[in-house]
Design a protein around this motif. Structure first.
Motif, mmCIF file in Angstrom:
data_model
loop_
_atom_site.group_PDB
_atom_site.id
_atom_site.type_symbol
_atom_site.label_atom_id
_atom_site.label_comp_id
_atom_site.label_asym_id
_atom_site.label_seq_id
_atom_site.Cartn_x
_atom_site.Cartn_y
_atom_site.Cartn_z
ATOM 1 N N LEU A 62 0.837 -1.188 0.000
ATOM 2 C CA LEU A 62 0.000 0.000 0.000
ATOM 3 C C LEU A 62 0.874 1.241 0.000
ATOM 4 C CD1 LEU A 62 -2.738 1.398 0.399
ATOM 5 C CD2 LEU A 62 -2.650 0.797 2.803
ATOM 6 N N PHE A 64 0.538 5.521 0.363
ATOM 7 C CA PHE A 64 -0.414 6.537 0.801
ATOM 8 C C PHE A 64 -0.216 7.870 0.074
ATOM 9 C CE2 PHE A 64 0.170 3.747 4.499
ATOM 10 C CZ PHE A 64 -1.137 3.473 4.845
ATOM 11 N N TYR A 68 5.401 8.804 3.382
ATOM 12 C CA TYR A 68 5.801 8.018 4.558
ATOM 13 C C TYR A 68 7.130 7.307 4.353
ATOM 14 C CZ TYR A 68 1.411 9.101 6.734
ATOM 15 O OH TYR A 68 0.373 9.784 7.286
ATOM 16 N N PHE A 70 10.713 6.577 5.500
ATOM 17 C CA PHE A 70 11.219 6.597 6.867
ATOM 18 C C PHE A 70 12.337 7.626 6.981
ATOM 19 C CE2 PHE A 70 9.821 2.098 6.142
ATOM 20 C CZ PHE A 70 8.599 2.273 6.753
ATOM 21 N N PHE A 72 14.636 8.283 9.016
ATOM 22 C CA PHE A 72 15.959 7.925 9.536
ATOM 23 C C PHE A 72 16.716 7.018 8.562
ATOM 24 C CE2 PHE A 72 12.394 5.750 11.511
ATOM 25 C CZ PHE A 72 12.558 4.469 11.051
ATOM 26 N N PHE A 81 13.750 -1.551 2.132
ATOM 27 C CA PHE A 81 13.157 -1.931 3.420
ATOM 28 C C PHE A 81 12.411 -3.280 3.366
ATOM 29 C CE2 PHE A 81 9.634 -1.908 6.466
ATOM 30 C CZ PHE A 81 10.310 -1.661 7.648
ATOM 31 N N GLY A 115 14.808 13.852 3.330
ATOM 32 C CA GLY A 115 14.422 15.256 3.463
ATOM 33 C C GLY A 115 14.829 16.106 2.274
ATOM 34 N N ARG A 129 9.676 1.699 -3.553
ATOM 35 C CA ARG A 129 9.730 0.925 -2.328
ATOM 36 C C ARG A 129 8.592 -0.103 -2.285
ATOM 37 N NH1 ARG A 129 8.957 3.930 3.393
ATOM 38 N NH2 ARG A 129 6.965 4.356 2.417
ATOM 39 N N ASP B 152 2.933 9.627 14.228
ATOM 40 C CA ASP B 152 2.069 9.262 13.108
ATOM 41 C C ASP B 152 2.114 7.744 12.918
ATOM 42 O OD1 ASP B 152 0.644 8.992 10.821
ATOM 43 O OD2 ASP B 152 1.573 10.697 9.808
ATOM 44 N N ASN B 154 0.821 6.009 10.881
ATOM 45 C CA ASN B 154 0.857 5.554 9.492
ATOM 46 C C ASN B 154 2.235 5.049 9.071
ATOM 47 O OD1 ASN B 154 -1.769 5.696 8.566
ATOM 48 N ND2 ASN B 154 -1.638 7.918 8.364
ATOM 49 N N TYR B 155 3.292 5.506 9.760
ATOM 50 C CA TYR B 155 4.617 4.950 9.459
ATOM 51 C C TYR B 155 4.626 3.454 9.755
ATOM 52 C CZ TYR B 155 6.793 9.460 8.586
ATOM 53 O OH TYR B 155 7.129 10.664 8.039
ATOM 54 N N GLN B 158 2.516 1.790 7.142
ATOM 55 C CA GLN B 158 3.280 1.707 5.910
ATOM 56 C C GLN B 158 4.242 0.514 5.958
ATOM 57 O OE1 GLN B 158 3.561 3.986 2.717
ATOM 58 N NE2 GLN B 158 3.947 1.812 2.599
ATOM 59 N N ALA B 159 4.910 0.344 7.104
ATOM 60 C CA ALA B 159 5.848 -0.772 7.242
ATOM 61 C C ALA B 159 5.102 -2.104 7.145
ATOM 62 C CB ALA B 159 6.593 -0.680 8.566
ATOM 63 N N ASN B 172 12.291 -1.779 14.097
ATOM 64 C CA ASN B 172 12.830 -0.974 13.000
ATOM 65 C C ASN B 172 12.171 0.381 12.839
ATOM 66 O OD1 ASN B 172 14.865 -2.723 11.573
ATOM 67 N ND2 ASN B 172 13.116 -4.108 11.679
ATOM 68 N N ILE B 173 10.908 0.484 13.237
ATOM 69 C CA ILE B 173 10.185 1.739 13.016
ATOM 70 C C ILE B 173 9.878 2.434 14.345
ATOM 71 C CG2 ILE B 173 8.178 2.814 11.946
ATOM 72 C CD1 ILE B 173 10.040 1.360 9.977
ATOM 73 N N ARG B 176 12.884 3.418 16.469
ATOM 74 C CA ARG B 176 13.686 4.425 15.776
ATOM 75 C C ARG B 176 13.011 5.795 15.785
ATOM 76 N NH1 ARG B 176 17.854 2.609 12.302
ATOM 77 N NH2 ARG B 176 18.222 4.782 11.792
ATOM 78 N N MET B 177 11.691 5.793 15.557
ATOM 79 C CA MET B 177 10.967 7.060 15.546
ATOM 80 C C MET B 177 10.946 7.685 16.939
ATOM 81 S SD MET B 177 9.612 7.441 12.393
ATOM 82 C CE MET B 177 8.143 8.437 12.554
ATOM 83 N N ASP B 255 17.708 15.781 12.441
ATOM 84 C CA ASP B 255 17.169 14.765 11.532
ATOM 85 C C ASP B 255 15.682 14.963 11.335
ATOM 86 O OD1 ASP B 255 19.505 13.606 11.061
ATOM 87 O OD2 ASP B 255 19.133 11.729 12.132
ATOM 88 N N GLU B 258 14.572 18.170 9.391
ATOM 89 C CA GLU B 258 14.731 18.084 7.942
ATOM 90 C C GLU B 258 13.470 17.570 7.252
ATOM 91 O OE1 GLU B 258 18.098 15.764 6.825
ATOM 92 O OE2 GLU B 258 19.475 17.209 7.688
ATOM 93 N N GLN B 259 12.679 16.801 8.016
ATOM 94 C CA GLN B 259 11.471 16.223 7.454
ATOM 95 C C GLN B 259 10.406 17.263 7.157
ATOM 96 O OE1 GLN B 259 9.832 12.915 6.734
ATOM 97 N NE2 GLN B 259 11.911 13.148 6.002
ATOM 98 N N TYR B 260 10.399 18.370 7.921
ATOM 99 C CA TYR B 260 9.258 19.277 7.800
ATOM 100 C C TYR B 260 9.635 20.629 7.215
ATOM 101 C CZ TYR B 260 7.163 15.694 10.622
ATOM 102 O OH TYR B 260 6.684 14.486 11.067
#
Lengths: 327, 260
Positions: A62, A64, A68, A70, A72, A81, A115, A129, B152, B154-155, B158-159, B172-173, B176-177, B255, B258-260
């Motif tokens: 799926l 979105f 999303y 990751f 890191f 992944f 980023g 992915r 979130d 949804n991460y 998503q995994a 792993n998610i 880490r988050m 880190d 940088e995402q936002y």
């Protein structure tokens, strides 16, 4: 919430679920992915129920609206992944990632940080992915909705190309009619958790089977009345001639706004009306006309003369374009 | 002007520490002498030779590590539920978890002491650690739940939709988050436990001696040099922990930004 939802998809087909927000389209994908649980009903791949299969073993991926990715992990680690989770050897993953990056048209960005990607690049990477594990089913939940128009158009074509090239069975969810039509082999209109129509895009666009579906594909003139001998006695507007002479009894006929014409003099199937508004849309002129109790939208191909507010006109409904819809 | 105020602020913060350092290496510095008459390392030596000093530091450290680990393990699921879910009785759960911050530790300590004496936990490292948990849990739960409120899910979805198993997703998610918040939560737990005096004294019953216990004894003794040395030893590990995590946190912060 879904009710009476049933849909079957052929191998290698790209099907779009089209519906307004809250119609339950995302729920369908989440149920297949195993993110949400089904109360009753069944989901089958190749005739076998997958409800007892662990979500991560279903072979359905799926993607979105937000990528999303990751934060890191870098691009390479993100794409790899799924394979890494399956325990695939790093050297194999590296090769697959490279192949995927060239497939999505972004070769050489393995080490880039997430980023540093633009919105469109992020979605391309997210697609790579999703595809890298060679899933049986690809599900895309409004993947283009947050992108600028030009990026979006490019990605529509790219996704369709990749889907055809890989021959992967795909469910695409969107609320955008033109996107749905451009992307799919077949599309299903989903309203309030119910599939109201499921067919080829061109069929659904020109001949939607029911009033609700028709409204969703942009039809807004519906004439309801008693049909007999090739005529419809429409309660609101009077007698209208039909092509289909065999039709008898209470029925609803509709016509697309592109097929309606506006003229100054009365002819067959023309209805007297008053112009409410006239908007220049670039590729078409959009005119709102009041016909007694009804109001209809007319789309005239350019070039067309502008109409003044309050102008008296005749709206002509060509009999060959009138089609019947279920109420 | 700005610099003057800043300098004054630093002075106020650093002055007591500087004084401690001076006191640690002098003997018999009394009013009205403007400067210490004699510099010496004998008091320092004496404090370090006393086996209770290093023993106290070691025991306090072991307890703080146990408490930090237990706090994280207990707070993580609670914080996740409080931060991400709406459920009946959520407010009550909050209240119960935060009660220890308003109830005096003496009241908790007395009751716990009776209970722990019966079950044989009084006077043990495990018993003291469990008692410390009461003070640390509100901080760890609060830190982690506010992180989960911004989390979130949804991460994770998503995994899952990419074929990761629940255990793989967790390691792993999720972890880490959550790393930056986990570091902060651990820091809180460690510091609260490290500086805990009353509960250690009540539950430890004289058998578990940590540095704060020694410090309070020294404070009532009235020798400023001894107090100064023990205070410095008391500050050292937390200062090191903060210095280390500050760098870590800064990196993680970048880190995420940088995402936002």
């Amino acid at each position: 919430m879904l009710k009476d939802f049933s849909l079957s998809i052929n191998d290698g087909e790209m099907v779009t679920l089209l519906g307004p927000s809250g119609s339950g389209k995302s729920t369908v994908l989440k149920l297949i992915a195993g993110i949400e649980q089904l109360d009753n009903g069944d989901i089958r791949f190749d005739g076998e129920s997958i409800l007892q299969t662990e979500p991560n073993k279903r072979g359905a991926v799926l993607m979105f609206q937000k990528s999303y990715l990751f934060p890191f992990l870098n691009v390479e680690e993100n794409i790899g992944f799924g394979l890494k989770m399956q325990g695939v050897a790093p050297s194999v993953i590296q090769g697959e990632v490279k192949r995927m990056l060239s497939l999505i048209g972004l070769p050489g960005i393995e080490k880039r940080k997430v980023g540093q990607l633009s919105g469109g690049e992020g979605q391309r990477v997210a697609l790579a992915r999703a595809l890298v594990t060679q899933p049986k089913l690809l599900m895309l939940d409004e993947p283009l909705s947050s992108l600028d128009t030009s990026v979006r158009m490019n990605l529509q074509a790219a996704i369709r190309d990749i889907q055809r090239e890989l021959g992967i069975t795909t469910i695409f969810v969107t609320h955008d009619l033109s996107e749905a039509m451009a992307m799919s082999d077949r599309m299903a209109i989903l309203l309030d958790g119910e599939v109201t129509a499921y067919d080829k895009p061109e069929t659904l666009f020109h001949r939607p089977p029911c009033v609700r579906s028709a409204k969703f594909v942009g039809v807004d003139l519906f004439l309801e009345g008693e049909a007999s001998g090739g005529w419809l006695d429409a309660a609101d507007v009077g007698r209208v001639r039909l092509n289909d002479e065999s039709k008898v009894g209470r029925s609803v006929f509709a016509i697309r706004p592109e097929h309606i014409r506006i003229q100054k003099e009365e002819t067959e199937n023309s209805l007297a009306g008053v112009v409410q508004s006239c908007l220049f849309r670039g590729e078409a002129l959009e005119v709102q006309v009041r016909l007694g109790e009804l109001t209809t939208r007319v789309r005239l191909p350019m070039p067309a003369p502008m109409f003044a507010h309050g102008e008296n006109v005749f709206v002509q409904l060509p009999a060959e374009y009138l089609f019947e819809v279920a109420a | 002007m700005k610099y003057v105020i800043r300098a004054l602020l630093y002075l106020v913060l650093v002055a007591p520490l500087a004084l401690f350092i001076v006191y640690s290496f002098t003997e018999g510095w009394f009013f009205p002498a403007p400067f210490p008459s004699e510099w010496t390392t004998t008091t320092f030596q004496r404090a370090m030779d006393d086996p209770r000093t290093l023993g106290g530091m070691w025991q306090g450290f072991v307890i703080a590590v146990i408490v930090s680990l237990l706090s994280l393990i207990l707070a993580f699921p609670a914080a996740r539920a409080l931060g991400l879910r709406q459920f009946r009785g959520r407010q009550i759960a909050w209240l119960v978890l935060f009660l220890p911050t308003v109830v005096p530790p003496l009241a908790i300590g007395m009751g716990l002491n009776i209970l722990f004496l019966r079950v044989g936990l009084a006077g043990t490292i495990m018993g003291v650690s469990l008692a410390h948990l009461i003070s640390t849990l509100p901080y760890t739960v609060f830190t982690l739940s506010s992180a989960f409120a911004r989390y979130d899910e949804n991460y994770e979805h998503q995994a899952l939709a990419l074929g990761a198993s629940p255990a793989q997703i967790f390691f792993n998610i999720t972890l880490r988050m959550m790393t930056p918040s986990l570091v902060v939560a651990t820091l809180f737990a460690f510091l609260v436990s490290w500086s805990q005096y009353l509960l250690t004294l009540l539950i430890g019953g004289g058998k578990i001696i940590t540095l704060p216990v020694l410090l309070f004894t020294a404070a009532s003794g009235g020798n400023p040099s001894t107090i100064a040395i023990k205070s410095l030893l008391f500050i050292l590990p937390p200062a090191l922990v903060i210095a280390f995590t500050a760098r870590e946190l800064n990196r993680h912060g970048n880190d995420i930004r940088e995402q936002y």
